[in-house]
Structure formats: structure tokens, C-alpha cells
Design an enzyme around this catalytic site. Structure first.
Site, PDB file in Angstrom:
ATOM      1  N   ASP A 186     -22.898  53.977 -19.503  1.00 23.44           N
ATOM      2  CA  ASP A 186     -23.992  54.528 -18.723  1.00 23.44           C
ATOM      3  C   ASP A 186     -23.679  54.430 -17.233  1.00 23.44           C
ATOM      4  OD1 ASP A 186     -25.348  54.823 -21.123  1.00 23.44           O
ATOM      5  OD2 ASP A 186     -26.441  52.930 -20.911  1.00 23.44           O
ATOM      6  N   ARG A 187     -24.346  55.247 -16.471  1.00 22.66           N
ATOM      7  CA  ARG A 187     -24.135  55.300 -15.025  1.00 22.66           C
ATOM      8  C   ARG A 187     -24.129  53.910 -14.378  1.00 22.66           C
ATOM      9  NH1 ARG A 187     -28.099  58.743 -10.892  1.00 22.66           N
ATOM     10  NH2 ARG A 187     -27.529  57.678  -8.960  1.00 22.66           N
TER      11      ARG A 187
END
Length: 249
Positions: free
Chosen positions: A65-66
């Protein structure tokens, strides 16, 4: 004296390991894996292309994820990509994550088994949740250390996901009552996530989150590769490490 126009590798990403087939990267928190809008440095794939060259054949084997930092594996050719995907799809890779969660986790170790699927009640399209008709998911956890900071309790966990569902660790920990510190989507107020993507996070919201990114780090991947055991580890970023060791060892 002329400046060297070649991008310096430490400004693109930290290389854990590289050979003719594999590239292991320590992805920084806050960097998306796949290109969206922006320049070539705004995504991990864009940075890998700068490193390998525009005509390189590259494949992200795993994604984070970011806001999750840590080990990302890149295959540098089609043959390596096929082999690595078989390893990942066959669940023959051991993945270890580190996280800081809210409050004191009482049990020293445990297993969370809860099926995951789309959160149809959420305004956020990518959000999932625990639901009876979801995909089977399992995460093992072990307490590394419990500590107190500014009058609040936290727990440092080692986490071993046995399945690779979207947002699995984040959802499982929130479901267990111990959301990951800084998690804007599963920490109890999803407007924090909307504020992030809409670039409107206030100073008060940042104080509520405590940390600049959620405290989840892909610490290690371990798998068999051409007869040898490969182990790739990623070091923590400074903000994570400082919070983790505040007042402790």
C-alpha cells in the site's frame, strides 16, 4: 566542475539486493507502487524504470500500500517473473511484517482468522472489511514489545500473513481491536483517508494520527530460489524507528 546528470540511486530507492534476475527494494512510505498522475519519480515502477532503463522488462512480484514501507520484489525478466509468481501464488514465501498498534495486546501470540470482502457500507471504494461471505484469511501475530508513550499504550507486533488479501493485516488488527497507529482507513474514521487523498489533512487530524504514515512495515521476505534460501530484509524508516524505541531499548 560539471554536475553529473545521472540520477543517484539513493534518491530513487534503497536497493536491498540486485542480480541479473532479481531486484529487492526497500519501498519508502508514501510512495505508490504503480503510476498514476505525476512525474516518473512519483511511483515505484517509474523509479525502477529510471534505474533499469526505459526498455527494461520489469515485473512487480508483490505490492505494498502507498503508506506501507518495506520489501518489494521486482523480477527483471519474464522468466524470473513466472517463477516468482508461482512461488507467491503457491504460498511458498514467508512474509514478515512489523507494526505498531494501539493499546496493549494482552496475548503474547495468536492467530486471527477472519474472512475478508468488500465493505459495501463505506464511501471508500477500495475499503474491505470482515464479512462472513468473504475470502478466507489468516494472520499470525507475536508481541515484540509493549510500551507507553505520552500516557498512551502501544504494542510492537511481528505479523505473519498466511494469505495475501488486500489490506489484510490492517483489517485484521482493527477487527481485533488494535488498529495500526496512523491508519487513516481502518483506524475508526475513514474521513482521514479521504482527507489524505484530497490533500486536505489538517494539523488536528495529523495529531490524531500521531505518525505521518501508518506504522506497518514489510520487514522480510524469505523463499527458495534455484536451490538456495533467499532472505531479504528492509530497515525501518527514521520516524518509525524513533517512535518504536521511544523510552525503550
Amino acid at each position: 566542475m560539471q554536475c553529473d546528470p545521472t540520477p543517484r540511486m539513493e534518491k530513487l530507492f534503497e536497493i536491498i539486493h540486485e542480480d541479473e534476475d532479481l531486484l529487492a527494494i526497500n519501498k519508502p512510505a508514501g510512495l505508490v507502487c504503480h503510476p498514476t498522475k505525476g512525474d516518473e519519480r512519483s511511483s515505484l515502477v517509474g523509479r525502477v524504470r529510471l534505474h533499469l532503463g526505459p526498455d527494461a522488462s520489469l515485473h512487480l512480484v508483490n505490492r505494498l500500500d502507498r503508506e506501507t514501507s518495506g520489501v518489494v520484489m521486482v523480477a527483471k525478466n519474464d522468466a524470473a517473473a513466472r517463477e516468482l509468481r508461482k512461488i507467491w501464488e503457491g504460498r511458498r514465501v514467508r512474509k514478515e511484517y512489523w507494526a505498531i498498534v494501539h493499546d496493549r495486546v494482552v496475548a503474547d501470540r495468536g492467530i486471527i482468522e477472519a474472512p475478508l470482502g468488500r465493505d459495501e457500507a463505506s464511501l471508500v471504494a477500495i475499503k474491505d472489511c470482515v464479512r462472513a461471505d468473504g475470502a478466507a484469511s489468516r494472520t499470525d501475530f507475536e508481541v515484540e514489545r509493549r510500551f507507553t508513550r505520552d500516557g498512551r499504550d502501544f504494542t510492537w507486533l511481528k505479523l505473519l500473513p498466511h494469505t495475501g488479501r488486500k489490506h489484510q493485516i490492517r483489517i485484521h488488527m482493527a477487527h481485533a481491536g488494535h488498529a495500526i497507529v496512523g491508519d487513516k482507513l481502518y483506524g475508526g474514521d475513514e474521513d482521514l483517508y479521504l482527507a489524505l487523498v484530497q490533500d486536505r489533512l489538517t494539523e488536528e487530524q495529523r495529531r490524531i494520527l500521531i505518525l505521518p504514515h501508518h506504522a506497518l512495515h514489510a520487514r522480510e521476505v524469505r523463499f527458495e530460489w534455484h536451490g538456495d534460501e533467499k532472505v531479504f530484509q528492509a530497515e525501518l524508516e527514521a520516524w518509525f524507528k524513533e517512535f518504536l524505541h521511544y523510552g525503550g531499548e
